[in-house]
Each structure stands twice: as structure tokens, then as C-alpha cells.
Design an enzyme around this catalytic site. Structure first.
Site, PDB file in Angstrom:
ATOM      1  N   ARG A  15      35.782  25.521  52.378  1.00 52.91           N
ATOM      2  CA  ARG A  15      35.852  25.997  51.027  1.00 52.91           C
ATOM      3  C   ARG A  15      36.918  25.361  50.003  1.00 52.91           C
ATOM      4  NH1 ARG A  15      37.499  31.988  51.298  1.00 52.91           N
ATOM      5  NH2 ARG A  15      38.716  31.172  53.165  1.00 52.91           N
ATOM      6  N   LEU A  17      36.255  23.116  47.554  1.00 54.93           N
ATOM      7  CA  LEU A  17      36.095  23.198  46.196  1.00 54.93           C
ATOM      8  C   LEU A  17      36.461  24.704  45.613  1.00 54.93           C
ATOM      9  CD1 LEU A  17      34.994  21.667  43.829  1.00 54.93           C
ATOM     10  CD2 LEU A  17      32.827  22.957  44.210  1.00 54.93           C
ATOM     11  N   SER A 440      36.987  48.849  44.220  1.00 49.96           N
ATOM     12  CA  SER A 440      38.112  47.695  44.798  1.00 49.96           C
ATOM     13  C   SER A 440      39.132  47.670  43.696  1.00 49.96           C
ATOM     14  CB  SER A 440      37.464  46.647  45.247  1.00 49.96           C
ATOM     15  OG  SER A 440      36.747  45.960  44.060  1.00 49.96           O
ATOM     16  N   GLU A 491      40.097  50.035  48.763  1.00 52.08           N
ATOM     17  CA  GLU A 491      39.330  49.079  49.474  1.00 52.08           C
ATOM     18  C   GLU A 491      40.150  48.279  50.265  1.00 52.08           C
ATOM     19  OE1 GLU A 491      35.632  48.080  48.001  1.00 52.08           O
ATOM     20  OE2 GLU A 491      35.134  49.961  47.126  1.00 52.08           O
ATOM     21  N   CYS A 523      33.106  33.038  46.903  1.00 49.88           N
ATOM     22  CA  CYS A 523      32.246  32.612  48.119  1.00 49.88           C
ATOM     23  C   CYS A 523      31.966  33.794  48.971  1.00 49.88           C
ATOM     24  CB  CYS A 523      32.759  31.543  49.117  1.00 49.88           C
ATOM     25  SG  CYS A 523      33.214  30.195  48.095  1.00 49.88           S
ATOM     26  N   CYS A 650      24.752  45.868  39.326  1.00 50.90           N
ATOM     27  CA  CYS A 650      25.301  45.038  38.187  1.00 50.90           C
ATOM     28  C   CYS A 650      24.654  43.857  38.018  1.00 50.90           C
ATOM     29  CB  CYS A 650      26.731  44.481  38.498  1.00 50.90           C
ATOM     30  SG  CYS A 650      26.702  43.806  40.303  1.00 50.90           S
ATOM     31  N   GLU A 672      26.689  46.980  34.740  1.00 50.47           N
ATOM     32  CA  GLU A 672      27.389  45.870  33.959  1.00 50.47           C
ATOM     33  C   GLU A 672      26.617  45.804  32.819  1.00 50.47           C
ATOM     34  OE1 GLU A 672      27.450  42.635  31.808  1.00 50.47           O
ATOM     35  OE2 GLU A 672      25.615  43.015  33.134  1.00 50.47           O
ATOM     36  N   HIS A 701      34.999  39.719  35.436  1.00 51.24           N
ATOM     37  CA  HIS A 701      34.775  38.231  36.166  1.00 51.24           C
ATOM     38  C   HIS A 701      35.578  37.277  35.232  1.00 51.24           C
ATOM     39  CE1 HIS A 701      31.298  40.371  37.974  1.00 51.24           C
ATOM     40  NE2 HIS A 701      31.765  39.779  38.942  1.00 51.24           N
ATOM     41  N   CYS A 733      32.428  46.140  37.213  1.00 49.98           N
ATOM     42  CA  CYS A 733      32.468  45.757  38.415  1.00 49.98           C
ATOM     43  C   CYS A 733      33.852  45.956  39.247  1.00 49.98           C
ATOM     44  CB  CYS A 733      31.609  44.364  38.754  1.00 49.98           C
ATOM     45  SG  CYS A 733      31.053  43.980  40.377  1.00 49.98           S
TER      46      CYS A 733
END
Length: 763
Positions: A15, A17, A440, A491, A523, A650, A672, A701, A733
Site C-alpha cells: 500500500r 501509494l 464507527s 467499533e 484499501c 450508501c 448517503e 469522505h 457514513c
């Protein structure tokens, strides 16, 4: 036969990137360092594919965030709200604008909302939705595809640039002005797209891959005309380029004649998702076209069944000859992890049945060798397939027996919602416009380190659990001080909303580095469902019971639904997917009952992937939705009328599935709607959705903090569409990826907006 890879993973095997982008956003590394990381990753992919003997090696399949956003930047499809920011930048196509479009921008006296994001066809990959406005003037901006083609050539590697097809790009976007049509958008964008292709031709590209997955969906006459216009223009503008028209995720069906007649040199088809299309494609394929056979599964991690692939290849060979065929993966390998070799923790018996991106590349070469006469490779593959069919770790008779005993009564609540609602209102005593979150809360560095230390054996289970209880206690008190009405425990024990449950269910296996990109730098590490699923014991009850003991307010029990676990896992391919879904539903059903028995009166069973699993063809929608709804109802229908069942969805268009969402019969659904400015809510209003609904009032986001006025304006839109008594107030979300300071500011504003709405309603 040439070998063809439509695309390769781009995040890096570790990972790299993701980490570099997030460090750049945090100001910890320079733009030069970020771009160096990107070059290193591209070089690694190209040199590997060259060494593996792949003939058509992809370039421009790399992206810092999303390939559709890349195309928006390349063609100058920049929403007008970003124009002022763009004008202030020394380089109007720099990454600052690019990331601002994806994530929003709230600094330097700018406050700009991010572009909408939704799922790419039926995958868990999210793309940034192009926006088309009358005021836009399209120009060729940074030709990234040319730069990367030349970058590879300097390494001595000739690549096949990959472009999103213009028709798919337009039809996957959103027209923001009522008087603008798709045909007009095409007329404006086509000259710019042709400039892009001309630049590739001038740079010396031989093959160019143009992805048009929209061809495996239902197309109207206007869309068909877009294809004719586009590809005849391409054939005239760049006669020296060889165009590989690439389709995937399904079969061409009634679009076969359209696809094979377009003036391109080769056509790629997905024979994993739709092997039955081979006959019709072969019958219609002109003699001057090449056919790329996508026989290796680009979306799942199971070892290829070479005998199945060879049957398809041999049929194509008999009708076309090898000189007209290519062998490839079904789609880009973006959707699978990098390398199985590093997965030393997997049980060897399960590991032998699997293949990641690197192994799938090797499988293409194996097929070539088998066709050339290497029978030993075929025998070894057949032995692996036979071994899996009879493996005792896969098959659990008790699970299969329980599945067979399911009846329609198991999928029904005791009473209809109209009778449940007043009982729940009396029990919960919530105000109008009740506030909650999706589940969460921020997963801080300390929380992630805590889980990692437990896994490494650096701390005891007792220390881990004590620290988690402290985090839950702090979070409950923060929610109370913010004034939220229905709380969550946060969570903190969960690494991922699917992986966490899979770790506690039989029939699952887990990888150490099996990361795939979901969106941007997000990811996920999907669990592997290799066998029959069952729940050995409670999974969440301890944490929910503890959180509820800290407050008199209701605390939601938080579960992931069966369809989402199915969609966000790598699922066994040796039985119908819905059999696995119903096994998952029975496991969640047991957990729901245990939560209710523990005194939890609000239970949320999230199904954000329900829309994602919808087949791409409308003719297949009803069957899928009926089964998905049954799986959800099986999971939740054991509870009493006073227990309130929530679900969350969502990034989906709900218009065409709204009646099935209603059939799920969740007491409350949260969705959403913030990026779309409540547009999605109109489907619920037009349908007269009978249950309660929480339209997300801010975009989690994006790092920007929305104002009270923004959220109140969205709620004002909502009350024009739905009864006030049915509306909940929540983010769109979970807050896992956010930081605490911005989270608290946003939630404080959200609660204030809800209180303003209550005052307005009381007058």
C-alpha cells in the site's frame, strides 16, 4: 496467441501509494516524493509484466485516486465550483485541483464540496462521478496517458495505454443542467478525446485499450448512436492506432452486433462472468478482427480451472485460428491483491486453491504452455480442482441441513411496521429529528496500534480489552456531551466492518497483505469465504452490553448484513452465491437475537452493498433483489416489535430498487444523500416510503466541516419530501476514517441543525 492484461493493481504490494498520498495530504512529504513513489510503482508493475512475457502490457491503468477522475482532468471536465480555485493555481492541472475534486477543499479562503462518488458497476470500487454543465469549456489538459507511455518506453518497455471509453465516461457521469443531453456532451467532448488519441498516435503507441464496460448493460437507441458516432470518428482521426475495445463484468448479449461492427481492430470479452457469450460473438465477429478471451477471473482469488478455460479457447481456435486470438484476464486485476507468495499465514490446504494478481499472470502463461502440449501443467491443475471438491474443511453437513429447514415464516417480523412504530416510539422516547451516527468513530493511531500490538503478542488480552473499554467510555461520554440521541460504541475493536465478523465465523480465511483499493486511498482486505459458514458464538454482545451500561440513552448494536459480507468478501465459487448469503444470514440472525437478549433495543444491520450486487441487466434484477431481501429479513426477523432494526446503505441509485428496500422492512434506513444534495431522497418520497429514514446530512469522505446552515438546508429539503416524524439526522457514513477534532465539530453542527428543525416544527 498474444497475452493481454487489461489492468494491474496500482496501490503497491505494501500500500505504498496509499501511504504516500496520505503523507502528502498531511504535509509530511513533498509533491516530488509522492510522484517518485508513483514512478517506482509503475516501473515495478511494467518490469514484472515484461519479465512474465505479457505481450500487451497496460499503462495509464495507474491512478493517484481514480481513473475516471483522471479522465475528467484530462478532458477538462472540471465542475464550475472549482473554477476559482483552478484560476489561482500556477498549474491548473496539478494534483491540488485533482485531490480537491475528489475530497473537497476547505482552506485558503475556499470552501468547495467534493464531487459525488458511487460504485463502479457491480464492484466495491468507487469512482468520482463526472459532472457535465452547460458552462463548461472542454480542453485537453495534462495528457497523463502519453506521459506514462513515454515513461515506460524510456525503460525499454512498450505498453498499451488504457483509456476509459468516452461513451462509458459520459453515461457514468451526471448531467447537471436539464437542457443538456448526452449527445450534446459527446459533441463537445469528442474533439478533445480525439486530441488525446492523436497525442498517443504521435507518441508512437501501437495498441490502445479503450474500456467500454457500459456495453454489457441495457443500452437505449441514444447510447447506441453515441457508440457509432464515437468510434467512426476515432477510426478516421487515428488510423495508425490499433484499438482494443474492452468489455467486462458481463456479456454483450443484444449489444453483440453493435460491438463487433464498430471500426476497431480487436474486441475483449469477459468469459468468466459470461462464458455463454462466446458462441454469439464468434458467429458475428468479422474476419478482420482479433478477439481477446478473458478467461482468467480478474475479480476473485481462486485458482483458474484450466479445463474450463481450454474448452472455451479450443472452441475459439476451431472457428478463428490462433492468429486472431488473445488470451487475457476477464478484467483489470485492480480488483484482486498483488501476490499470494507473501501470504505465509494462510492454511496451506486453502492457499493451494488461490491465485492473486501475480499468479493470474502466470496462469495465462500456463494456458499458453498447455495449448503448446504441456500436459503435466494441466494434470496438476486438475488434481487441485478435484482436491477442493472433496475437502472436509469446506463442507459442514449441519450448516447445509439448517439451510434446508428455512421457511417463509423465518423471514417475517411479528407485526407490520405501522403497528411496530408506536411501540418503538413509546419504548425509546426519542425527540423529533432524532440524531445518531452510522456506527464507527475515528480509528486513531493509538487504536490501530492497540490492535496491532495484541496481534503481535506485545500486550495481553486483558490490557487490550481494558484499553478498549476506556475508548468506549470516552466515546459514549463525548456523544452524550454533543447531545446525540442514539449512541454507538465506536467499533474500536473492528479492523474492518466485514473482516471483523469473518474472523469470528467458521468458513473464512484471512490474508496478511491481501489489500485491494475501494476508493482513493481507502484499501480493504476482503476475507475469503472458502467453506460453509456458521457462528461458533457471540461476536459483538460483550462490547454492546458494556457500552449500554454506561448510559441511559439507547446504544445501537452494530452488525454487517449478509449481502454486504458476501459482496465485500472473496466468495467461494463452488456453490451458488445465494447459498452462501443465506448461511451468512443465519449467522447474523443468531447474533441479532443475542443482542436483543442482552438488552440492546436498537440494532443496526448494515447493507451498503445491497445495490452493488444488483446484476447489470434489468431482466435479472427481480430475482437477485428478492433473494437479497429474504437474506436480510432472515437475519433480523427474530426480534420483538419494540426492538428497532436499522440498516444503512450508501453510494447507490435507489430509484429502481425502492420497492425492494421497502420490502426489507427495516424500521429505519440511513442513506448517503449529502454529495447529491438530497437528490437520492426523491426516490423515497415518490414511492411514499413507509418506514423511517435518515438522509445523510454531511459527507464524511471529505475532511471539510459543514456548517449548521448547510445541514439545516438539507433537512429543509428533506421535510419537503417526507413527514418530519419519519426523518432521522445523521452523517452519510461511518466516521472511521476521520479525525476527532473535525468529527466533533461536524457532529456539534449536526445536532444544532436538528434542534433548529425541532423548533421550526414546533411552531
Amino acid at each position: 496467441m498474444l497475452t493481454n492484461i487489461p489492468g494491474y493493481p496500482r496501490i503497491g504490494s505494501q500500500r505504498e501509494l496509499k501511504k504516500a498520498c496520505e503523507q502528502y495530504w498531511a504535509g509530511k512529504i513533498s509533491l516530488e516524493r509522492l510522484e517518485l513513489t508513483a514512478r517506482e510503482l509503475r516501473k515495478e508493475n511494467w518490469t514484472f509484466l515484461q519479465a512474465a512475457g505479457i505481450d500487451l502490457i497496460p499503462s495509464n491503468d495507474f491512478s493517484f485516486y481514480d481513473q475516471i477522475l483522471d479522465m475528467s482532468i484530462a478532458l477538462g471536465v472540471v465542475p464550475s465550483r472549482f473554477k476559482a480555485l483552478q484560476d489561482t493555481l500556477a498549474n491548473p492541472t496539478c494534483l491540488e485541483l485533482y485531490f480537491a475534486m475528489a475530497r473537497g477543499y476547505q482552506k485558503n479562503n475556499f470552501d468547495i464540496t467534493a464531487m459525488e462518488m458511487t460504485k463502479w458497476f457491480d464492484t466495491n470500487y468507487h469512482y468520482i462521478v463526472p459532472e457535465f454543465e452547460i458552462v463548461q469549456q472542454y480542453h485537453l489538459h495534462r495528457p497523463k496517458c502519453v506521459e506514462e507511455f513515454l515513461e515506460a518506453r524510456r525503460l525499454g518497455i512498450t505498453t498499451k495505454p488504457v483509456l476509459t471509453g468516452l461513451v462509458t465516461f459520459i453515461l457514468s457521469g451526471k448531467i447537471k443542467d436539464n437542457h443538456l443531453t448526452t449527445s450534446q456532451v459527446l459533441q463537445q467532448l469528442l474533439p478533445v478525446y480525439l486530441q488525446l488519441l492523436t497525442s498517443l498516435q504521435e507518441a508512437g503507441a501501437e495498441w490502445v485499450q479503450i474500456d467500454e464496460p457500459i456495453l454489457v448493460t441495457d443500452l437505449d437507441p441514444t447510447a447506441r448512436e453515441l457508440f457509432h458516432t464515437t468510434y467512426h470518428a476515432i477510426s478516421q482521426a487515428v488510423p495508425a492506432l490499433k484499438i482494443l475495445l474492452t468489455t467486462y463484468f458481463g456479456g454483450l448479449e443484444e449489444n453483440t452486433a453493435l460491438a463487433v461492427q464498430l471500426p476497431v481492430q480487436a474486441l475483449h470479452i469477459d468469459l468468466v462472468r459470461a462464458p455463454e457469450q462466446l458462441d454469439s460473438v464468434l458467429a458475428a465477429l468479422p474476419e478482420d478482427k482479433l478477439l481477446s478471451l478473458g478467461v482468467i477471473d480478474g475479480r476473485n482469488i481462486w485458482k483458474n480451472n484450466h479445463a474450463t478455460s481450454l474448452a472455451l479457447i479450443n472452441k475459439a481456435l476451431q472457428q478463428t485460428g490462433g492468429h486472431r486470438l488473445m488470451l487475457g484476464t476477464s478484467c483489470s486485476l485492480l480488483h484482486v491483491p498483488y501476490d499470494l507468495e507473501v501470504e505465509t499465514g494462510l492454511q496451506p490446504e486453502i492457499r493451494q486453491w488461490m491465485a492473486f494478481a501475480k499468479q493470474k499472470v502466470a496462469e495465462l502463461r500456463e494456458l499458453q504452455e498447455i495449448i503448446a502440449g504441456n500436459d503435466q501443467l494441466l494434470i496438476a491443475n486438475e488434481n487441485s480442482m478435484d482436491n477442493r471438491k472433496i475437502a472436509s474443511i469446506i463442507h459442514r453437513p449441519a450448516v447445509k441441513a439448517r439451510l434446508e429447514k428455512i421457511t417463509p415464516a423465518d423471514m417475517q417480523r411479528h407485526n407490520i411496521f405501522a403497528l411496530r412504530q408506536p411501540l418503538q416510539h413509546a419504548a425509546l422516547q426519542l425527540p423529533l429529528f432524532p440524531t445518531t451516527t452510522i456506527g464507527s468513530f475515528p480509528q486513531t493511531t493509538e487504536i490501530r496500534r492497540l490492535r496491532a500490538d495484541l496481534k503481535k503478542g506485545l500486550i495481553t488480552t486483558e490490557t487490550y480489552e481494558a484499553d478498549l473499554r476506556n475508548a468506549i467510555t470516552t466515546t459514549i461520554h463525548k456523544q452524550e456531551s454533543l447531545g446525540l440521541d442514539v449512541l454507538v460504541h465506536g467499533e474500536f475493536e473492528r479492523n474492518d466492518m466485514v473482516e471483523y465478523f469473518g474472523e469470528q465465523l467458521d468458513g473464512f480465511a484471512f490474508t496478511q497483505n491481501g489489500w485491494v483499493q475501494s476508493y482513493g486511498t481507502r484499501c480493504v482486505k476482503p476475507p475469503v469465504i472458502f467453506g460453509d459458514v456458521q457462528r461458533p458464538g457471540p461476536m459483538t454482545v460483550t462490547w454492546s452490553r458494556y457500552a449500554q451500561s454506561l448510559t441511559s440513552k439507547p446504544v445501537k448494536g452494530m452488525l454487517t448484513g449478509p449481502i454486504t459480507i458476501l459482496q465485500w468478501s472473496f466468495v467461494r465459487n463452488d456453490q451458488p452465491r445465494m447459498n452462501t448469503a443465506f448461511q451468512l444470514a443465519l449467522a447474523i440472525r443468531d447474533e441479532v437475537q443475542d443482542l436483543e437478549d442482552a438488552g440492546i433495543s436498537v440494532i443496526q444491520v448494515d447493507e451498503p452493498a445491497l445495490r452493488e450486487g444488483l446484476p447489470l441487466r434489468k431482466a435479472a434484477h427481480a430475482t437477485w433483489l428478492e433473494q437479497a431481501v429474504k437474506a436480510f429479513r432472515l437475519a433480523v426477523s427474530t426480534v420483538s416489535d419494540t426492538t428497532q432494526i436499522h440498516t444503512h446503505m450508501c453510494y447507490a441509485a435507489f430509484n429502481d430498487i425502492i420497492e425492494h428496500i421497502a420490502a426489507m422492512d427495516a424500521d429505519v434506513i440511513t442513506i448517503e444523500t449529502s454529495r447529491s444534495q438530497m437528490e437520492l431522497l426523491e426516490a423515497f418520497a415518490q414511492f411514499r416510503y413507509p418506514n423511517e429514514i435518515g438522509p445523510g446530512v454531511y459527507d464524511i469522505h471529505s475532511p471539510r466541516v459543514p456548517t449548521v446552515a448547510e445541514m439545516e438546508a438539507l433537512l429543509q429539503k428533506a421535510v419537503q419530501l417526507l413527514p418530519a416524524r419519519s426523518i432521522w439526522v445523521n452523517p452519510d457514513c461511518g466516521l472511521k476514517t476521520r479525525q476527532w477534532p473535525e468529527t466533533e465539530m461536524a457532529l456539534r453542527n449536526m445536532v444544532t441543525a436538528a434542534r433548529h428543525m425541532r423548533l421550526t416544527a414546533s411552531h
